[in-house]
Design a protein around this motif. Structure first.
Motif, PDB file in Angstrom:
ATOM      1  N   LEU A  77     -11.650  -4.795  11.840  1.00  0.00           N
ATOM      2  CA  LEU A  77     -10.501  -4.327  10.558  1.00  0.00           C
ATOM      3  C   LEU A  77     -10.137  -4.188   9.304  1.00  0.00           C
ATOM      4  O   LEU A  77     -10.733  -3.460   8.475  1.00  0.00           O
ATOM      5  CB  LEU A  77      -9.294  -3.988  11.283  1.00  0.00           C
ATOM      6  CG  LEU A  77      -8.975  -3.022  10.428  1.00  0.00           C
ATOM      7  CD1 LEU A  77      -9.010  -1.069  10.869  1.00  0.00           C
ATOM      8  CD2 LEU A  77      -7.488  -2.424  10.836  1.00  0.00           C
ATOM      9  N   GLU A  95     -20.157  -1.583   3.097  1.00  0.00           N
ATOM     10  CA  GLU A  95     -21.403  -0.848   2.003  1.00  0.00           C
ATOM     11  C   GLU A  95     -20.532  -0.482   1.465  1.00  0.00           C
ATOM     12  O   GLU A  95     -20.918  -0.307   0.917  1.00  0.00           O
ATOM     13  CB  GLU A  95     -21.397   0.082   3.786  1.00  0.00           C
ATOM     14  CG  GLU A  95     -22.251  -0.547   4.756  1.00  0.00           C
ATOM     15  CD  GLU A  95     -21.171  -0.913   5.582  1.00  0.00           C
ATOM     16  OE1 GLU A  95     -20.590  -0.747   6.235  1.00  0.00           O
ATOM     17  OE2 GLU A  95     -21.119  -1.957   6.761  1.00  0.00           O
ATOM     18  N   LEU A 124       0.447  -1.220  -0.047  1.00  0.00           N
ATOM     19  CA  LEU A 124       0.273   0.133  -0.319  1.00  0.00           C
ATOM     20  C   LEU A 124       0.513   1.448  -0.280  1.00  0.00           C
ATOM     21  O   LEU A 124       0.090   2.776  -0.840  1.00  0.00           O
ATOM     22  CB  LEU A 124      -0.974   0.031   1.358  1.00  0.00           C
ATOM     23  CG  LEU A 124      -1.723   1.249   0.704  1.00  0.00           C
ATOM     24  CD1 LEU A 124      -3.155   1.276   0.522  1.00  0.00           C
ATOM     25  CD2 LEU A 124      -2.363   1.229   2.901  1.00  0.00           C
ATOM     26  N   ALA A 177     -12.945  12.691   5.561  1.00  0.00           N
ATOM     27  CA  ALA A 177     -12.997  11.468   4.560  1.00  0.00           C
ATOM     28  C   ALA A 177     -12.762  10.399   4.894  1.00  0.00           C
ATOM     29  O   ALA A 177     -10.645  10.370   5.036  1.00  0.00           O
ATOM     30  CB  ALA A 177     -13.320  12.611   3.146  1.00  0.00           C
ATOM     31  N   LEU A 224      -4.120   8.900   2.742  1.00  0.00           N
ATOM     32  CA  LEU A 224      -5.262   9.295   2.003  1.00  0.00           C
ATOM     33  C   LEU A 224      -5.980   9.662   3.254  1.00  0.00           C
ATOM     34  O   LEU A 224      -6.416  10.796   3.050  1.00  0.00           O
ATOM     35  CB  LEU A 224      -5.981   7.449   1.535  1.00  0.00           C
ATOM     36  CG  LEU A 224      -7.339   8.180   0.158  1.00  0.00           C
ATOM     37  CD1 LEU A 224      -6.960   9.870  -0.283  1.00  0.00           C
ATOM     38  CD2 LEU A 224      -7.511   6.243  -0.159  1.00  0.00           C
ATOM     39  N   ILE A 263      -3.138   6.571  10.143  1.00  0.00           N
ATOM     40  CA  ILE A 263      -2.956   6.514   9.516  1.00  0.00           C
ATOM     41  C   ILE A 263      -1.805   5.414   9.726  1.00  0.00           C
ATOM     42  O   ILE A 263      -0.669   5.042  11.026  1.00  0.00           O
ATOM     43  CB  ILE A 263      -1.560   7.682   8.983  1.00  0.00           C
ATOM     44  CG1 ILE A 263      -2.439   8.128   8.345  1.00  0.00           C
ATOM     45  CG2 ILE A 263      -0.691   6.887   8.040  1.00  0.00           C
ATOM     46  CD1 ILE A 263      -3.480   7.797   6.982  1.00  0.00           C
ATOM     47  N   THR A 264      -1.209   4.184   9.633  1.00  0.00           N
ATOM     48  CA  THR A 264      -0.811   2.764   9.867  1.00  0.00           C
ATOM     49  C   THR A 264       0.179   3.106   8.851  1.00  0.00           C
ATOM     50  O   THR A 264       1.110   3.270   8.777  1.00  0.00           O
ATOM     51  CB  THR A 264      -1.429   1.335   9.093  1.00  0.00           C
ATOM     52  OG1 THR A 264      -3.085   1.612   9.208  1.00  0.00           O
ATOM     53  CG2 THR A 264      -0.360   0.709   9.475  1.00  0.00           C
ATOM     54  N   ILE A 297     -13.465  -2.583   7.532  1.00  0.00           N
ATOM     55  CA  ILE A 297     -13.072  -1.076   7.550  1.00  0.00           C
ATOM     56  C   ILE A 297     -12.187  -0.341   6.709  1.00  0.00           C
ATOM     57  O   ILE A 297     -12.893   0.349   6.135  1.00  0.00           O
ATOM     58  CB  ILE A 297     -13.461  -0.077   8.612  1.00  0.00           C
ATOM     59  CG1 ILE A 297     -14.412  -1.038   9.640  1.00  0.00           C
ATOM     60  CG2 ILE A 297     -13.252   1.170   9.305  1.00  0.00           C
ATOM     61  CD1 ILE A 297     -14.098  -0.320  11.152  1.00  0.00           C
ATOM     62  N   GLY A 298     -11.205  -1.013   6.872  1.00  0.00           N
ATOM     63  CA  GLY A 298     -10.660  -0.120   6.332  1.00  0.00           C
ATOM     64  C   GLY A 298     -10.546  -1.090   4.814  1.00  0.00           C
ATOM     65  O   GLY A 298     -10.687  -1.724   4.055  1.00  0.00           O
ATOM     66  N   ARG A 351      -5.894  11.023   9.641  1.00  0.00           N
ATOM     67  CA  ARG A 351      -6.034   9.833  10.740  1.00  0.00           C
ATOM     68  C   ARG A 351      -5.990   9.015  10.045  1.00  0.00           C
ATOM     69  O   ARG A 351      -5.898   8.140   8.679  1.00  0.00           O
ATOM     70  CB  ARG A 351      -7.824  10.611  10.408  1.00  0.00           C
ATOM     71  CG  ARG A 351      -7.903  10.095  12.061  1.00  0.00           C
ATOM     72  CD  ARG A 351      -9.459  10.919  12.192  1.00  0.00           C
ATOM     73  NE  ARG A 351     -10.194  10.510  13.193  1.00  0.00           N
ATOM     74  CZ  ARG A 351     -10.332  10.442  14.168  1.00  0.00           C
ATOM     75  NH1 ARG A 351      -8.737  11.185  14.699  1.00  0.00           N
ATOM     76  NH2 ARG A 351     -10.388   9.666  15.465  1.00  0.00           N
TER      77      ARG A 351
HETATM   78  C1  LIG Z   1      -7.311   0.881  12.727  1.00  0.00           C
HETATM   79  C2  LIG Z   1      -7.184   1.667  11.251  1.00  0.00           C
HETATM   80  C3  LIG Z   1      -5.924   1.627  10.245  1.00  0.00           C
HETATM   81  C4  LIG Z   1      -6.316   2.475   9.111  1.00  0.00           C
HETATM   82  N1  LIG Z   1      -4.891   2.803   7.925  1.00  0.00           N
HETATM   83  C5  LIG Z   1      -4.802   3.585   7.570  1.00  0.00           C
HETATM   84  C6  LIG Z   1      -3.793   3.777   5.995  1.00  0.00           C
HETATM   85  O1  LIG Z   1      -2.358   3.224   6.744  1.00  0.00           O
HETATM   86  N2  LIG Z   1      -4.544   4.445   5.690  1.00  0.00           N
HETATM   87  C7  LIG Z   1      -5.568   5.792   5.022  1.00  0.00           C
HETATM   88  O2  LIG Z   1      -4.843   6.386   4.922  1.00  0.00           O
HETATM   89  N3  LIG Z   1      -6.318   5.343   5.727  1.00  0.00           N
HETATM   90  C8  LIG Z   1      -6.443   4.344   7.275  1.00  0.00           C
HETATM   91  N4  LIG Z   1      -7.093   3.944   7.454  1.00  0.00           N
HETATM   92  C9  LIG Z   1      -8.606   4.684   6.947  1.00  0.00           C
HETATM   93  C10 LIG Z   1      -9.787   3.503   6.975  1.00  0.00           C
HETATM   94  O3  LIG Z   1      -9.352   3.275   5.152  1.00  0.00           O
HETATM   95  C11 LIG Z   1     -11.115   4.608   6.675  1.00  0.00           C
HETATM   96  O4  LIG Z   1     -11.288   4.335   8.577  1.00  0.00           O
HETATM   97  C12 LIG Z   1     -11.908   3.750   5.976  1.00  0.00           C
HETATM   98  O5  LIG Z   1     -12.003   3.595   4.786  1.00  0.00           O
HETATM   99  C13 LIG Z   1     -13.517   4.413   6.918  1.00  0.00           C
HETATM  100  O6  LIG Z   1     -13.594   6.041   6.900  1.00  0.00           O
HETATM  101  P1  LIG Z   1     -13.771   6.613   7.618  1.00  0.00           P
HETATM  102  O7  LIG Z   1     -13.576   5.828   8.602  1.00  0.00           O
HETATM  103  O8  LIG Z   1     -14.211   8.061   7.149  1.00  0.00           O
HETATM  104  O9  LIG Z   1     -16.075   6.505   7.326  1.00  0.00           O
HETATM  105  P2  LIG Z   1     -16.902   6.687   7.198  1.00  0.00           P
HETATM  106  O10 LIG Z   1     -16.545   7.066   6.084  1.00  0.00           O
HETATM  107  O11 LIG Z   1     -16.913   8.288   7.871  1.00  0.00           O
HETATM  108  O12 LIG Z   1     -18.170   6.274   7.118  1.00  0.00           O
HETATM  109  C14 LIG Z   1     -19.206   5.840   8.494  1.00  0.00           C
HETATM  110  C15 LIG Z   1     -19.873   5.162   7.944  1.00  0.00           C
HETATM  111  O13 LIG Z   1     -20.294   4.531   7.430  1.00  0.00           O
HETATM  112  C16 LIG Z   1     -21.223   4.507   6.318  1.00  0.00           C
HETATM  113  N5  LIG Z   1     -21.061   4.705   4.917  1.00  0.00           N
HETATM  114  C17 LIG Z   1     -20.319   5.830   4.023  1.00  0.00           C
HETATM  115  N6  LIG Z   1     -21.008   6.234   2.294  1.00  0.00           N
HETATM  116  C18 LIG Z   1     -22.043   5.042   2.946  1.00  0.00           C
HETATM  117  C19 LIG Z   1     -22.814   5.216   1.654  1.00  0.00           C
HETATM  118  N7  LIG Z   1     -22.493   5.813   0.605  1.00  0.00           N
HETATM  119  N8  LIG Z   1     -24.014   4.341   1.942  1.00  0.00           N
HETATM  120  C20 LIG Z   1     -23.626   3.526   3.115  1.00  0.00           C
HETATM  121  N9  LIG Z   1     -22.706   3.604   3.501  1.00  0.00           N
HETATM  122  C21 LIG Z   1     -22.033   4.690   3.828  1.00  0.00           C
HETATM  123  C22 LIG Z   1     -19.292   3.607   6.237  1.00  0.00           C
HETATM  124  O14 LIG Z   1     -19.726   1.875   5.371  1.00  0.00           O
HETATM  125  C23 LIG Z   1     -19.482   3.280   7.786  1.00  0.00           C
HETATM  126  O15 LIG Z   1     -19.938   2.573   8.254  1.00  0.00           O
HETATM  127  C24 LIG Z   1      -7.544   2.909   8.955  1.00  0.00           C
HETATM  128  C25 LIG Z   1      -8.692   2.986   9.472  1.00  0.00           C
HETATM  129  C26 LIG Z   1      -7.989   1.827  11.215  1.00  0.00           C
HETATM  130  C27 LIG Z   1      -9.822   1.716  11.379  1.00  0.00           C
END
Ligand SMILES: Cc1cc2nc3c(=O)[nH]c(=O)nc-3n(C[C@H](O)[C@H](O)[C@H](O)COP(=O)(O)OP(=O)(O)OC[C@H]3O[C@@H](n4cnc5c(N)ncnc54)[C@H](O)[C@@H]3O)c2cc1C
Length: 403
Positions: A365, A374, A99, A136, A131, A163-164, A368-369, A161
């Motif tokens: 995780l 969804e 990644l 967002a 990212l 960021i692994t 989610i990641g 936020r």
């Molecule tokens: C431990 C951990 C490590 C991570 N590491 C990285 C990393 O290294 N680099 C990086 O860039 N990111 C990283 N992430 C971020 C991760 O990719 C995001 O948390 C993930 O993409 C979801 O984004 P969000 O948390 O903003 O949730 P949101 O986008 O705010 O979503 C919240 C909820 O709403 C739902 N939702 C949103 N839009 C819709 C829709 N259109 N229809 C239906 N449901 C919807 C989602 O499914 C979710 O249940 C990490 C996250 C965690 C927890």
């Protein structure tokens, strides 16, 4: 952007087999025995990482011209499965290298790629992929981190936020919105070194699972980056993120399959020793049905993950939607299987000494990641509807139905 550096040909079946055997030894002798301890403290698991470097596993993410041994994705998912069978943090070091490393090999200016990628391949340097920001995650187009043109460079502002590897990374791929440029052309990706003035890594964020693979926020306050740190061209940030995320999604699927396999092995072995009502619990039909059904489902998920990796390797244009299917199916299943396997250990399953509560926390995780379940349902569903618009099932008479 440079052409996709994937070359899948240099690997013979014997070479693949030899590498997988090395991975199995590593898992049995080092990563597995250490996994419970790694899961107790959210420090980066350096010993596991160094072992992965020593055995040449980290190098498999990178092209040969930059000192790597680039393995096809079909081989990398098998590596990830085997490691996730015992330790999610170590498995995420393999997928995380992909990644946070490949975009540099694929899209950095040649001099920058030559200076950095060989050191990533040996593990001397670590990179992180930034990212997601505070505003967002799923909605990449809504990113609020900005890159403002400033002389021959850019000023970055925003808060990345979760960021692994941020606590240990030497350099960050930051995806930001180009100020003043509308729409899809607005995203760009920049390589930003940790010691750049204006970049600050926050404290490690306490989290539920994947302990041993810490994450943190990254603050960018007028962090100045020169234009020769731009990956690809302005406006290619989305494309760079997309290719990276497709691989990462298949990687999440592989982690989920490997962990589910490990959970099944633990539950089945427990069932051969624990007795209730005069027989081993593995002799109760209800338990056999649970194990049988889960085993069949995990095998189905494994096939989907591996076929998606094959599609990636042969550059099938529909890989993205299959990557979504693999991630959705395998990670949702991984959550169910780890939960039900924990159940099969009864009270022991709930104790920290048995690893299934760790497996269950880690499974969350993967849902989610790199796109939540969804979001992947949406991607797949949209694809189905688009395709259906140009099709006609031979048994369906739409006109006859008045449509
Ligand atoms: C431990 C951990 C490590 C991570 N590491 C990285 C990393 O290294 N680099 C990086 O860039 N990111 C990283 N992430 C971020 C991760 O990719 C995001 O948390 C993930 O993409 C979801 O984004 P969000 O948390 O903003 O949730 P949101 O986008 O705010 O979503 C919240 C909820 O709403 C739902 N939702 C949103 N839009 C819709 C829709 N259109 N229809 C239906 N449901 C919807 C989602 O499914 C979710 O249940 C990490 C996250 C965690 C927890």
């Amino acid at each position: 952007m440079k052409p996709n550096p994937t070359t899948t040909d240099g690997w013979t079946a014997d070479a693949e087999q030899a590498l997988l055997e090395r991975v199995e030894r590593l898992v049995d002798e080092e990563i597995g025995p250490r996994a419970n301890a790694v899961g107790r403290s959210d420090e980066f698991a350096w010993e596991s990482f160094r072992a992965l470097c020593r055995e040449g596993i980290i190098a498999t993410a990178f092209p040969v011209q930059y000192g790597g041994t680039e393995a096809p994705l079909r081989l990398r998912v098998r590596i990830v499965e085997r490691i996730a069978r015992v330790c999610s943090a170590a498995a995420s070091m393999v997928t995380g290298t992909d990644l946070a490393g490949r975009p540099i090999a694929a899209a950095a200016p040649e001099a920058l790629a030559r200076a950095i990628v060989p050191r990533l391949a040996t593990g001397e340097l670590q990179s992180a992929f930034a990212l997601t920001d505070r505003q967002a995650g799923s909605d990449v187009a809504g990113l609020a981190t900005t890159a403002r043109r400033d002389g021959d460079g850019y000023l970055l502002n925003g808060v990345k936020r979760y960021i692994t590897r941020a606590p240990v990374a030497d350099t960050f791929i930051v995806v930001a919105r180009l100020e003043g440029v509308p729409g899809a052309k607005a995203l760009c990706a920049l390589l930003v070194d940790r010691d750049t003035p204006g970049l600050e890594v926050g404290p490690t964020q306490a989290k539920m699972g994947f302990i041993g693979s810490p994450c943190a926020e990254v603050f960018l306050r007028d962090a100045r980056v020169s234009a020769d740190r731009l990956l690809g061209a302005e406006g290619e940030g989305f494309a760079i993120a997309q290719d990276t995320l497709i691989r990462a999604r298949i990687g999440h699927g592989a982690m989920a399959v490997g962990r589910a396999q490990g959970a099944l092995e633990i539950a089945a072995q427990y069932a051969t020793r624990r007795s209730t009502f005069g027989k081993r619990i593995g002799e109760h039909q209800g338990v056999q049905w649970m194990l049988g059904e889960m085993t069949a489902q995990v095998e189905a998920a494994r096939c989907l993950v591996r076929s998606s990796a094959d599609r990636y390797d042969r550059r099938d244009p529909e890989t993205a939607v299959y990557a979504s299917m693999a991630k959705l199916f395998a990670t949702d299943l991984g959550m169910r299987v780890t939960t039900d396997c924990l159940q099969l250990l009864g009270g022991n399953g709930y104790l920290k000494d048995a690893p299934l509560e760790r497996f269950m926390r880690d499974a969350k995780l993967n849902q989610i990641g790199e796109g939540t379940s969804e979001i992947h349902k949406t991607v797949i569903g949209r694809h189905v509807v688009r395709q259906a618009a140009g099709m006609r099932h031979p048994c369906l008479d739409l006109e006859g139905l008045g449509l």
